[in-house]
Design a protein around this motif. Structure first.
Motif, PDB file in Angstrom:
ATOM      1  N   GLY A  13      87.207  -0.228 -16.210  1.00  0.00           N
ATOM      2  CA  GLY A  13      86.539  -0.035 -14.960  1.00  0.00           C
ATOM      3  C   GLY A  13      85.823   0.948 -14.810  1.00  0.00           C
ATOM      4  N   LEU A  14      85.936   2.144 -15.265  1.00  0.00           N
ATOM      5  CA  LEU A  14      85.366   3.465 -15.234  1.00  0.00           C
ATOM      6  C   LEU A  14      84.088   3.366 -15.933  1.00  0.00           C
ATOM      7  CD1 LEU A  14      87.848   6.089 -15.729  1.00  0.00           C
ATOM      8  CD2 LEU A  14      86.555   5.565 -13.546  1.00  0.00           C
ATOM      9  N   VAL A  15      83.828   2.824 -16.985  1.00  0.00           N
ATOM     10  CA  VAL A  15      83.053   2.450 -17.634  1.00  0.00           C
ATOM     11  C   VAL A  15      81.970   1.454 -16.977  1.00  0.00           C
ATOM     12  CG1 VAL A  15      81.922   1.729 -19.719  1.00  0.00           C
ATOM     13  CG2 VAL A  15      83.914   3.106 -19.921  1.00  0.00           C
ATOM     14  N   LEU A  16      82.498   0.231 -16.811  1.00  0.00           N
ATOM     15  CA  LEU A  16      81.485  -0.786 -16.263  1.00  0.00           C
ATOM     16  C   LEU A  16      81.095  -0.491 -14.872  1.00  0.00           C
ATOM     17  CD1 LEU A  16      80.386  -3.660 -16.154  1.00  0.00           C
ATOM     18  CD2 LEU A  16      82.737  -4.540 -15.312  1.00  0.00           C
ATOM     19  N   ASP A  17      82.206   0.085 -13.785  1.00  0.00           N
ATOM     20  CA  ASP A  17      81.714   0.118 -12.351  1.00  0.00           C
ATOM     21  C   ASP A  17      81.264   1.526 -12.287  1.00  0.00           C
ATOM     22  OD1 ASP A  17      82.692  -2.342 -11.634  1.00  0.00           O
ATOM     23  OD2 ASP A  17      84.867  -1.599 -11.441  1.00  0.00           O
ATOM     24  N   GLY A  18      81.441   2.389 -13.187  1.00  0.00           N
ATOM     25  CA  GLY A  18      80.773   3.911 -13.045  1.00  0.00           C
ATOM     26  C   GLY A  18      79.331   3.665 -13.410  1.00  0.00           C
ATOM     27  N   GLY A  19      79.038   2.855 -14.446  1.00  0.00           N
ATOM     28  CA  GLY A  19      77.753   2.771 -14.568  1.00  0.00           C
ATOM     29  C   GLY A  19      76.865   1.916 -13.611  1.00  0.00           C
ATOM     30  N   THR A  20      77.623   1.020 -13.043  1.00  0.00           N
ATOM     31  CA  THR A  20      76.841   0.322 -11.945  1.00  0.00           C
ATOM     32  C   THR A  20      76.793   1.269 -10.780  1.00  0.00           C
ATOM     33  OG1 THR A  20      78.037  -1.747 -12.736  1.00  0.00           O
ATOM     34  CG2 THR A  20      77.166  -1.631 -10.331  1.00  0.00           C
ATOM     35  N   HIS A  21      77.615   2.244 -10.310  1.00  0.00           N
ATOM     36  CA  HIS A  21      77.502   2.860  -9.379  1.00  0.00           C
ATOM     37  C   HIS A  21      76.411   3.995  -9.701  1.00  0.00           C
ATOM     38  CE1 HIS A  21      78.694   5.691  -6.137  1.00  0.00           C
ATOM     39  NE2 HIS A  21      78.778   6.675  -6.882  1.00  0.00           N
ATOM     40  N   LEU A  22      76.265   4.334 -10.861  1.00  0.00           N
ATOM     41  CA  LEU A  22      75.200   5.381 -11.194  1.00  0.00           C
ATOM     42  C   LEU A  22      73.630   4.997 -11.058  1.00  0.00           C
ATOM     43  CD1 LEU A  22      76.394   7.242 -14.418  1.00  0.00           C
ATOM     44  CD2 LEU A  22      76.090   8.312 -12.385  1.00  0.00           C
ATOM     45  N   ALA A  23      73.670   3.505 -11.246  1.00  0.00           N
ATOM     46  CA  ALA A  23      72.362   2.863 -11.039  1.00  0.00           C
ATOM     47  C   ALA A  23      72.168   2.563  -9.705  1.00  0.00           C
ATOM     48  CB  ALA A  23      72.515   1.325 -11.952  1.00  0.00           C
ATOM     49  N   ALA A  24      73.060   2.223  -8.832  1.00  0.00           N
ATOM     50  CA  ALA A  24      73.099   2.317  -7.378  1.00  0.00           C
ATOM     51  C   ALA A  24      72.665   3.588  -6.878  1.00  0.00           C
ATOM     52  CB  ALA A  24      74.214   1.893  -7.011  1.00  0.00           C
ATOM     53  N   ARG A  25      73.187   4.688  -7.347  1.00  0.00           N
ATOM     54  CA  ARG A  25      72.740   5.973  -6.987  1.00  0.00           C
ATOM     55  C   ARG A  25      71.295   6.220  -7.017  1.00  0.00           C
ATOM     56  NH1 ARG A  25      76.911  10.456  -8.613  1.00  0.00           N
ATOM     57  NH2 ARG A  25      75.204  11.530  -8.017  1.00  0.00           N
ATOM     58  N   GLN A  26      70.870   5.891  -8.397  1.00  0.00           N
ATOM     59  CA  GLN A  26      69.504   6.107  -8.936  1.00  0.00           C
ATOM     60  C   GLN A  26      68.467   5.451  -7.965  1.00  0.00           C
ATOM     61  OE1 GLN A  26      68.857   5.214 -12.881  1.00  0.00           O
ATOM     62  NE2 GLN A  26      66.920   6.699 -12.896  1.00  0.00           N
ATOM     63  N   ARG A  27      68.920   4.046  -7.648  1.00  0.00           N
ATOM     64  CA  ARG A  27      68.137   3.182  -6.945  1.00  0.00           C
ATOM     65  C   ARG A  27      68.058   3.575  -5.626  1.00  0.00           C
ATOM     66  NH1 ARG A  27      65.866  -1.910  -5.630  1.00  0.00           N
ATOM     67  NH2 ARG A  27      66.789  -2.988  -3.824  1.00  0.00           N
TER      68      ARG A  27
END
Length: 134
Positions: A13-27
């Motif tokens: 969850g940290l890997v998958l959702d963390g990556g999604t969250h980082l992409a959302a922050r960049q967007r």
């Protein structure tokens, strides 16, 4: 195995959702910067023509910035302000949103918040550096 399964789900969850969250922050950061530029485009043309200074119409600038955010990301919230700085006026846009989680939802974390800030200053004409001479 029974003890490792929750730990592996949490790590996944940290890997998958963390990556999604980082992409959302960049967007969100890109969206805030673009919205600030949209707000900085709303110059007060009568002041520009009369005095030559690039002043913003604060109401139009904040409206244009948040309209841009709502157009691109309807679920995000926008807060825009125009403020005076030593180098001139500046449009500051804060974009906030939420990202749904996939695996972290299994441990009770269903959404992650994103928050980004972007700024832009109005610029007119072509700006060049002049060579310094003796």
């Amino acid at each position: 195995m029974l003890l490792l399964a929750p730990a592996l789900f949490a790590l996944g969850g940290l890997v998958l959702d963390g990556g999604t969250h980082l992409a959302a922050r960049q967007r969100a950061a890109g969206l805030a910067e673009q919205a600030a530029r949209a707000g900085a485009d709303t110059l007060d043309t009568s002041t520009l023509r009369g005095t030559g200074s690039s002043r913003l119409d604060p109401t139009r600038a904040t409206t244009a910035a948040c309209r841009y955010v709502r157009t691109v990301e309807p679920d995000a919230t926008c807060t825009a302000t125009v403020r005076d700085t030593p180098t001139g006026q500046e449009v500051e846009v804060r974009v906030r949103g939420r990202t749904s989680t996939v695996l972290l939802g299994l441990v009770g974390v269903n959404t992650l918040r994103t928050d980004a800030l972007g700024t832009a200053q109005p610029v007119t004409g072509i700006r060049t550096r002049t060579p310094e001479g003796p």
